[in-house]
Design a protein around this motif. Structure first.
Motif, PDB file in Angstrom:
ATOM      1  N   SER A 177       0.831  -1.210   0.000  1.00 47.73           N
ATOM      2  CA  SER A 177       0.000   0.000   0.000  1.00 47.73           C
ATOM      3  C   SER A 177       0.861   1.254   0.000  1.00 47.73           C
ATOM      4  O   SER A 177       0.519   2.260  -0.628  1.00 47.73           O
ATOM      5  N   ILE A 178       2.013   1.210   0.684  1.00 46.29           N
ATOM      6  CA  ILE A 178       2.930   2.353   0.669  1.00 46.29           C
ATOM      7  C   ILE A 178       3.487   2.563  -0.733  1.00 46.29           C
ATOM      8  O   ILE A 178       3.547   3.699  -1.231  1.00 46.29           O
ATOM      9  N   CYS A 179       3.879   1.477  -1.388  1.00 47.52           N
ATOM     10  CA  CYS A 179       4.381   1.549  -2.769  1.00 47.52           C
ATOM     11  C   CYS A 179       3.358   2.217  -3.686  1.00 47.52           C
ATOM     12  O   CYS A 179       3.694   3.116  -4.472  1.00 47.52           O
ATOM     13  N   LYS A 180       2.119   1.766  -3.588  1.00 49.17           N
ATOM     14  CA  LYS A 180       1.065   2.300  -4.463  1.00 49.17           C
ATOM     15  C   LYS A 180       0.833   3.785  -4.217  1.00 49.17           C
ATOM     16  O   LYS A 180       0.695   4.568  -5.163  1.00 49.17           O
ATOM     17  N   GLU A 181       0.803   4.169  -2.945  1.00 47.58           N
ATOM     18  CA  GLU A 181       0.522   5.572  -2.623  1.00 47.58           C
ATOM     19  C   GLU A 181       1.675   6.481  -3.035  1.00 47.58           C
ATOM     20  O   GLU A 181       1.460   7.562  -3.596  1.00 47.58           O
ATOM     21  N   LEU A 182       2.915   6.057  -2.761  1.00 47.57           N
ATOM     22  CA  LEU A 182       4.074   6.864  -3.152  1.00 47.57           C
ATOM     23  C   LEU A 182       4.141   7.006  -4.672  1.00 47.57           C
ATOM     24  O   LEU A 182       4.416   8.091  -5.196  1.00 47.57           O
ATOM     25  N   SER A 183       3.877   5.918  -5.384  1.00 44.68           N
ATOM     26  CA  SER A 183       3.894   5.957  -6.850  1.00 44.68           C
ATOM     27  C   SER A 183       2.791   6.856  -7.386  1.00 44.68           C
ATOM     28  O   SER A 183       2.986   7.604  -8.344  1.00 44.68           O
ATOM     29  N   ARG A 184       1.630   6.793  -6.736  1.00 48.26           N
ATOM     30  CA  ARG A 184       0.502   7.640  -7.142  1.00 48.26           C
ATOM     31  C   ARG A 184       0.847   9.118  -6.992  1.00 48.26           C
ATOM     32  O   ARG A 184       0.370   9.958  -7.745  1.00 48.26           O
ATOM     33  N   GLU A 185       1.701   9.407  -5.998  1.00 50.32           N
ATOM     34  CA  GLU A 185       2.126  10.795  -5.766  1.00 50.32           C
ATOM     35  C   GLU A 185       3.313  11.187  -6.652  1.00 50.32           C
ATOM     36  O   GLU A 185       3.862  12.263  -6.512  1.00 50.32           O
ATOM     37  N   GLY A 186       3.711  10.295  -7.550  1.00 48.91           N
ATOM     38  CA  GLY A 186       4.771  10.622  -8.499  1.00 48.91           C
ATOM     39  C   GLY A 186       6.183  10.430  -7.972  1.00 48.91           C
ATOM     40  O   GLY A 186       7.149  10.919  -8.574  1.00 48.91           O
ATOM     41  N   MET A 187       6.332   9.704  -6.855  1.00 47.29           N
ATOM     42  CA  MET A 187       7.656   9.491  -6.268  1.00 47.29           C
ATOM     43  C   MET A 187       8.394   8.339  -6.967  1.00 47.29           C
ATOM     44  O   MET A 187       7.770   7.423  -7.505  1.00 47.29           O
ATOM     45  N   GLU A 188       9.712   8.397  -6.918  1.00 47.21           N
ATOM     46  CA  GLU A 188      10.530   7.300  -7.448  1.00 47.21           C
ATOM     47  C   GLU A 188      10.654   6.242  -6.359  1.00 47.21           C
ATOM     48  O   GLU A 188      11.150   6.522  -5.258  1.00 47.21           O
ATOM     49  N   VAL A 189      10.194   5.032  -6.657  1.00 36.62           N
ATOM     50  CA  VAL A 189      10.141   3.975  -5.640  1.00 36.62           C
ATOM     51  C   VAL A 189      10.845   2.713  -6.133  1.00 36.62           C
ATOM     52  O   VAL A 189      10.567   2.209  -7.226  1.00 36.62           O
TER      53      VAL A 189
END
Length: 221
Positions: A16-28
């Motif tokens: 869920s953290i991966c999905k949210e960070l990616s949704r916010e445009g972060m490099e993960v």
């Protein structure tokens, strides 16, 4: 510059953290030992890798020394969680957030240098418990061991009264720091502000004071 993140462990919490960070445009960068989970996140995050986080050489090869914030979300393997945290600390990672399984695990994580320790299951349990006490309690966030923020619907008991009338600070030791009224948010409301029963109040205070406030003014029945 945009921050870079790595998430180790792709269970429900890490995923869920991966999905949210990616949704916010972060490099993960996502990492897990389970190939199926890694494949699931290849299209979601910047990079998804199957690797062992307890191998310092592997982490260095993957460029972890350039990551701003690492989230260790390893599930049931407490030993792997602790060893990974220790390796990351020795590598000089700027910010390390770790999911703890229990209080004992948290104590060790704090001793070995985790910057932030989270208990998602415990904290969610507390939030749900407060919510099911009353439909008027919308959310509950723990600030420390004995202070919290609670989001509540004003309801019938407070509707039509001003903050002066309610005198919540003197009566209960809590502070109303904001009022959400539809799309409007009133920050630091004036004492003469009249509450409507559909308002959502953001209340901050000691847990014992918030509990008294909830029992006397929020819980309806």
């Amino acid at each position: 510059m945009k921050k870079t993140f790595a998430v180790i462990g792709l269970g429900r919490f890490g995923g869920s953290i991966c999905k949210e960070l990616s949704r916010e445009g972060m490099e993960v960068l996502a990492l897990d030992l389970d190939e199926t989970k890694v494949n699931e996140y290849r299209e979601i995050v910047s990079h998804a890798v199957m690797a062992d986080s307890t191998d310092e050489f592997v982490l260095k090869e993957l460029g972890f020394t350039n990551i701003d914030h690492v989230i260790v979300a390893i599930g049931d393997n407490i030993q792997a969680s602790m060893l990974t945290t220790l390796i990351l600390k020795e590598m000089g990672i700027k910010m390390i957030t770790v999911k703890a399984q229990n209080d004992y695990h948290e104590k060790i994580l704090n001793k070995i240098g985790a910057d932030q320790v989270v208990h998602p299951e415990r904290d969610m349990g507390r939030r749900i418990a407060h919510h099911i006490i009353s439909d008027n309690i919308l959310d509950y966030i723990e600030l420390s061991d004995d202070h919290s923020v609670v989001e509540v619907k004003a309801g019938e008991k407070m509707g039509g009264q001003t903050l002066i009338d309610l005198d919540i600070r003197a009566q209960y030791g809590c502070n109303i720091v904001a009022i959400k009224r539809g799309k409007e948010v009133i920050v630091s409301p004036m004492a003469a502000e009249e509450i409507t029963k559909s308002d959502v109040l953001i209340v901050i205070g000691a847990d014992k004071d918030i509990n008294r406030f909830e029992k006397h003014l929020v819980v309806e029945g």
